[in-house]
Scaffold this motif. Structure first.
Motif, PDB file in Angstrom:
ATOM      1  N   GLY A 153       0.819  -1.209   0.000  1.00  0.00           N
ATOM      2  CA  GLY A 153       0.000   0.000   0.000  1.00  0.00           C
ATOM      3  C   GLY A 153       0.848   1.251   0.000  1.00  0.00           C
ATOM      4  O   GLY A 153       0.551   2.225  -0.713  1.00  0.00           O
ATOM      5  N   GLU A 154       1.928   1.236   0.766  1.00  0.00           N
ATOM      6  CA  GLU A 154       2.826   2.399   0.787  1.00  0.00           C
ATOM      7  C   GLU A 154       3.550   2.547  -0.542  1.00  0.00           C
ATOM      8  O   GLU A 154       3.771   3.660  -1.025  1.00  0.00           O
ATOM      9  N   ILE A 155       3.928   1.421  -1.146  1.00  0.00           N
ATOM     10  CA  ILE A 155       4.602   1.477  -2.439  1.00  0.00           C
ATOM     11  C   ILE A 155       3.689   2.082  -3.489  1.00  0.00           C
ATOM     12  O   ILE A 155       4.122   2.895  -4.324  1.00  0.00           O
ATOM     13  N   ALA A 156       2.426   1.715  -3.469  1.00  0.00           N
ATOM     14  CA  ALA A 156       1.477   2.218  -4.466  1.00  0.00           C
ATOM     15  C   ALA A 156       1.459   3.737  -4.488  1.00  0.00           C
ATOM     16  O   ALA A 156       1.554   4.359  -5.555  1.00  0.00           O
ATOM     17  N   PHE A 157       1.357   4.342  -3.333  1.00  0.00           N
ATOM     18  CA  PHE A 157       1.270   5.804  -3.290  1.00  0.00           C
ATOM     19  C   PHE A 157       2.639   6.449  -3.465  1.00  0.00           C
ATOM     20  O   PHE A 157       2.756   7.533  -4.041  1.00  0.00           O
ATOM     21  N   ALA A 158       3.700   5.777  -3.011  1.00  0.00           N
ATOM     22  CA  ALA A 158       5.047   6.310  -3.217  1.00  0.00           C
ATOM     23  C   ALA A 158       5.395   6.357  -4.697  1.00  0.00           C
ATOM     24  O   ALA A 158       6.091   7.273  -5.157  1.00  0.00           O
ATOM     25  N   ALA A 159       4.923   5.379  -5.466  1.00  0.00           N
ATOM     26  CA  ALA A 159       5.206   5.336  -6.903  1.00  0.00           C
ATOM     27  C   ALA A 159       4.321   6.286  -7.696  1.00  0.00           C
ATOM     28  O   ALA A 159       4.540   6.462  -8.897  1.00  0.00           O
ATOM     29  N   GLY A 160       3.321   6.886  -7.036  1.00  0.00           N
ATOM     30  CA  GLY A 160       2.494   7.880  -7.703  1.00  0.00           C
ATOM     31  C   GLY A 160       1.135   7.388  -8.152  1.00  0.00           C
ATOM     32  O   GLY A 160       0.424   8.122  -8.849  1.00  0.00           O
ATOM     33  N   PHE A 161       0.754   6.170  -7.782  1.00  0.00           N
ATOM     34  CA  PHE A 161      -0.561   5.659  -8.175  1.00  0.00           C
ATOM     35  C   PHE A 161      -1.639   6.259  -7.287  1.00  0.00           C
ATOM     36  O   PHE A 161      -1.430   6.498  -6.093  1.00  0.00           O
ATOM     37  N   SER A 162      -2.819   6.473  -7.869  1.00  0.00           N
ATOM     38  CA  SER A 162      -3.912   7.107  -7.127  1.00  0.00           C
ATOM     39  C   SER A 162      -4.662   6.134  -6.244  1.00  0.00           C
ATOM     40  O   SER A 162      -5.383   6.547  -5.336  1.00  0.00           O
ATOM     41  N   SER A 163      -4.503   4.831  -6.504  1.00  0.00           N
ATOM     42  CA  SER A 163      -5.193   3.821  -5.697  1.00  0.00           C
ATOM     43  C   SER A 163      -4.423   2.509  -5.737  1.00  0.00           C
ATOM     44  O   SER A 163      -3.647   2.266  -6.668  1.00  0.00           O
ATOM     45  N   ILE A 164      -4.668   1.671  -4.736  1.00  0.00           N
ATOM     46  CA  ILE A 164      -4.013   0.361  -4.706  1.00  0.00           C
ATOM     47  C   ILE A 164      -4.521  -0.505  -5.859  1.00  0.00           C
ATOM     48  O   ILE A 164      -3.770  -1.293  -6.439  1.00  0.00           O
ATOM     49  N   ARG A 165      -5.782  -0.337  -6.205  1.00  0.00           N
ATOM     50  CA  ARG A 165      -6.343  -1.119  -7.307  1.00  0.00           C
ATOM     51  C   ARG A 165      -5.620  -0.792  -8.618  1.00  0.00           C
ATOM     52  O   ARG A 165      -5.261  -1.702  -9.386  1.00  0.00           O
ATOM     53  N   THR A 166      -5.392   0.496  -8.885  1.00  0.00           N
ATOM     54  CA  THR A 166      -4.671   0.892 -10.099  1.00  0.00           C
ATOM     55  C   THR A 166      -3.242   0.366 -10.070  1.00  0.00           C
ATOM     56  O   THR A 166      -2.713  -0.097 -11.086  1.00  0.00           O
ATOM     57  N   PHE A 167      -2.605   0.454  -8.909  1.00  0.00           N
ATOM     58  CA  PHE A 167      -1.247  -0.069  -8.732  1.00  0.00           C
ATOM     59  C   PHE A 167      -1.193  -1.557  -9.056  1.00  0.00           C
ATOM     60  O   PHE A 167      -0.350  -2.013  -9.849  1.00  0.00           O
ATOM     61  N   ASN A 168      -2.087  -2.354  -8.454  1.00  0.00           N
ATOM     62  CA  ASN A 168      -2.101  -3.794  -8.693  1.00  0.00           C
ATOM     63  C   ASN A 168      -2.325  -4.111 -10.167  1.00  0.00           C
ATOM     64  O   ASN A 168      -1.633  -4.959 -10.757  1.00  0.00           O
ATOM     65  N   GLY A 169      -3.267  -3.405 -10.787  1.00  0.00           N
ATOM     66  CA  GLY A 169      -3.584  -3.669 -12.182  1.00  0.00           C
ATOM     67  C   GLY A 169      -2.433  -3.314 -13.114  1.00  0.00           C
ATOM     68  O   GLY A 169      -2.131  -4.053 -14.059  1.00  0.00           O
TER      69      GLY A 169
END
Length: 499
Positions: A153-169
């Motif tokens: 979850g922290e990686i998702a937002f650190a990488a600039g993604f707006s949501s964990i769902r977008t990050f995972n996808g």
């Protein structure tokens, strides 16, 4: 280059690493995209297609090869060689402008409409600014997944993604693995990053001669902001979300990089600035081939091929330092800069060395009393005019700046002669054709090598070195006996004449 099908096929079949980052090979049967030097067996010619960017390949539905990691190849040298809108846009996207300010912010920085920016990027790169920024976020996410123990979850937002769902996808789409699977696949036998830091390998195109590159940075280092320690150049970084520290170490086939960041959202920007600092996306074969056509430069190139231009992580900082260094020694310039750092720099905590401050911002310096500086009144006036232009936003010296416009604005400031303007153009703006015919080191080298002795005559001779005169300058400087030309040891280097 991706439009020259036959040339791309030859590069892939010979696994030519020189073209990594120039184009990407997509395999129609496997739906995988690779760098040209991928170690896997080359696909059949009829199954190859080529894209100008990783983002374009991803947008077309191809996933990154797990063997050659095409998203981690050196960047295209075009974006640091060119001064047009597309190149400026690519430098700004790498610096995180789209993630911070969106496409409207990118367009505003470039002076174009968002529609014009979108259209030109699509025409040349096959992907718009959002897709290009998404590809960078995917690469940042992979680095954090593989080299840290941060929660996803922290990686998702650190990488600039707006949501964990977008990050995972995105991770699953680009790398064909879920984030957890990617971490499990790569973590075997690898030590986790130490708390608050990340260790990386920065690739480059060979050859690379590191002596003048690291020698220049170490010899001109400002105390508290930069240092050479235990075989590495270290410095503080002013980043969008907080201060950082980087340690850069020359190795045989890569640059070892360790970053300490206040906020992981700055990772992509920090990497981009380190690559720019060391000129790692240069095309040394193209540079050296042209310079070797001059019989005077040919032996210098053959002796130490792949010289880079030592650049900067912060354009306004370097402009201030260039003014401080006008007509004085390296030691005196470092002393003046060190005083400014102590008085106006922001303190930082260095967990591994002797760095103490960020270099002060233009806003902080604009509030200083020029009388406190031990320099002639004319140079105080020059510094005050520069700081006013930077603080007001009238002068842009950051990565996406218009080189010729910035030159014209600098020339209009009091006390900015050709040497100062071209020094800033070479190192801060990144113009590969910047040239300093009045520089003492260049003139001494020209004299010793039998080149024309006057600035005007030398400039005429150097027309044959275009568009690589900044690199020719490095070869000329390297003929002198000065600490900037020597890979530093861990012992203090002697001070010398100004560069």
């Amino acid at each position: 280059m991706h439009t020259d099908f036959d040339a791309c096929v030859r590069a892939v079949q010979s696994k030519d690493a020189r073209f990594d980052g120039w184009f990407f090979t997509a395999v129609l049967t496997t739906r995988i995209y690779c760098r040209p030097s991928c170690p896997a067996a080359p696909p059949k010619v009829e199954n190859m297609t080529f894209y100008p960017s990783a983002a374009a390949a991803q947008q077309a539905g191809f996933r990154a090869c797990k063997r050659c990691r095409p998203d981690a190849s050196p960047g295209s040298p075009q974006w640091n060689e060119r001064a047009d809108m597309v190149a400026r846009a690519m430098r700004l996207i790498a610096d995180g402008v789209v993630d911070r300010d969106g496409v409207p912010g990118l367009a505003s920085r470039l002076g174009y409409s968002a529609r014009q920016v979108e259209r030109q990027l699509l025409a040349e790169l096959g992907a718009g600014p959002l897709a290009l920024a998404r590809a960078q976020r995917a690469q940042t996410a992979r680095l954090l997944i593989e080299t840290t123990t941060m929660p996803m979850g922290e990686i998702a937002f650190a990488a600039g993604f707006s949501s964990i769902r977008t990050f995972n996808g995105t991770v699953r789409e680009v790398f064909a693995l879920a984030p957890g699977e990617l971490r499990a696949r790569e973590a075997k036998g690898r030590p986790a990053a130490t708390a608050g830091s990340i260790a990386l390998r920065l690739p480059f195109r060979r050859p690379l001669t590191p002596d003048n590159l690291f020698g220049h940075l170490a010899a001109t280092a400002v105390p508290g902001v930069e240092e050479w320690r235990a075989g590495a150049y270290r410095r503080t970084l002013r980043l969008p979300h907080g201060p950082g520290i980087v340690e850069l170490r020359p190795e045989a086939d890569h640059i070892g990089c360790r970053l300490w960041l206040t906020d992981w959202r700055d990772l992509a920007q920090a990497i981009s600035r380190c690559r720019r600092l060391l000129d790692l996306d240069a095309d040394p074969l193209a540079v050296d081939a042209l310079l070797s056509a001059d019989p005077v430069l040919a032996p210098l190139v053959a002796k130490s091929p792949g010289r880079r231009v030592p650049r900067v992580t912060d354009g306004p900082e370097f402009a201030v330092r260039a003014v401080l260094g006008q007509q004085i020694s390296t030691a005196a310039a470092r002393t003046h800069a060190g005083r400014l750092v102590k008085a106006y720099g922001e303190p930082v905590d260095d967990p591994a060395g002797g760095l103490t401050h960020l270099f002060p911002s233009p806003a902080a310096l604009a509030a200083h009393d020029p009388a406190e500086l031990a320099m002639p009144q004319t140079r105080r006036n020059t510094l005050a005019a520069l700081l006013d232009a930077l603080d007001s936003g009238d002068l842009d010296l950051d990565v996406g700046s218009d080189w010729q416009r910035a030159r014209a604005q600098l020339e209009a400031l009091p006390g900015f002669g050709p040497w100062t303007v071209e020094t800033i153009a070479m190192r801060a703006l990144g113009d590969p054709d910047a040239f300093l015919p009045t520089d003492l080191g260049v003139r001494y080298a020209a004299r010793d090598l039998g080149l024309p002795g006057t600035p005007a005559a030398l400039t005429r001779h150097a027309a044959a070195w275009q568009p690589w005169r900044a690199y020719a300058t490095q070869y000329l400087w390297a003929t002198g006996d000065h600490p900037i030309n020597v890979l530093p040891t861990d012992h203090p280097q002697p001070e010398g004449a100004s560069r």
